[in-house]
Design an enzyme around this catalytic site. Structure first.
Site, mmCIF file in Angstrom:
data_model
loop_
_atom_site.group_PDB
_atom_site.id
_atom_site.type_symbol
_atom_site.label_atom_id
_atom_site.label_comp_id
_atom_site.label_asym_id
_atom_site.label_seq_id
_atom_site.Cartn_x
_atom_site.Cartn_y
_atom_site.Cartn_z
ATOM 1 N N ASN A 7 27.878 -10.961 -7.278
ATOM 2 C CA ASN A 7 28.057 -9.575 -7.664
ATOM 3 C C ASN A 7 27.527 -9.279 -9.053
ATOM 4 O OD1 ASN A 7 29.115 -7.003 -8.385
ATOM 5 N ND2 ASN A 7 30.749 -7.212 -6.906
ATOM 6 N N ASN A 57 34.687 -8.874 -9.389
ATOM 7 C CA ASN A 57 33.681 -7.831 -9.577
ATOM 8 C C ASN A 57 33.068 -7.897 -10.968
ATOM 9 O OD1 ASN A 57 32.191 -5.474 -9.067
ATOM 10 N ND2 ASN A 57 33.858 -4.560 -7.907
ATOM 11 N N ASP A 102 36.094 -1.640 -11.182
ATOM 12 C CA ASP A 102 34.814 -2.152 -10.699
ATOM 13 C C ASP A 102 34.111 -2.856 -11.843
ATOM 14 O OD1 ASP A 102 31.984 -2.295 -9.844
ATOM 15 O OD2 ASP A 102 32.679 -1.139 -8.125
#
Length: 184
Positions: A7, A57, A102
């Protein structure tokens, strides 16, 4: 073992690449099997910690390289991972008061900024206190913010990537208390 869903990444001053492996995108968000990984300067890719199993994340590394902040979307938590020579020496809970987290970024003073994809907001964490610095409840200018990064001569320009609109938002930020929350 190979990563499942790489990610976000960041580098330290010694050339180590830290990145999150979010895990299985088809699994429930709270148990995706993700991890925090590191690629050492020799190219070895390994799991640094397998405790980030709820969609690991965003990442941000402190200026001195001693703390790596990890956003875990499935638990809505920010965790500080304490490092020495690329190895974890401990972890500490930072907050779970930033909505659906996030991305994470640090400004020039190592204050933490968090993009909350679920409530169209950017939060700032200073000395453990959480405040909303940007909010767009209807998503006209900022819609589903994902990742954040600082730039500019004094690292005071916050750049915000988003899923919901086809542009990057750039906002000048300053120290807490100097300006009211900006509602976009």
């Amino acid at each position: 073992e190979p990563p499942i869903q790489p990610n976000y990444c960041t580098l330290d001053s010694d050339g180590r690449l830290y990145y999150t492996d979010s895990g299985d995108r088809t699994a429930p968000m709270h148990s995706t099997g993700g991890s925090l990984r590191v690629v050492n300067t020799g190219g070895e890719d390994k799991i640094l910690s397998d405790r980030f199993t709820a969609w690991a994340n965003g990442l941000a590394l402190s200026r001195d390289g001693s703390t790596l902040y990890v956003a875990e979307t499935g638990t809505e938590e920010i965790t500080a991972v304490h490092l020495t020579d690329g190895k974890i020496t401990g972890t500490s809970f930072v907050t779970n008061n930033c909505g659906h987290v996030d991305g994470v970024a640090l400004d020039a003073d190592d204050d933490i900024y968090v993009a909350s994809i679920g409530d169209n907001a950017i939060y700032r964490i200073v000395d453990g206190d959480v405040e909303v610095v940007l909010s767009d409840p209807v998503g006209l200018v900022m819609c589903n913010p994902t990742n954040v990064a600082f730039g500019g001569p004094e690292m005071r320009t916050l750049y915000i990537a988003q899923l919901g609109l086809p542009h990057v938002v750039a906002v000048e930020v300053d120290k807490p208390g100097r300006y009211p929350t900006v509602r976009l």
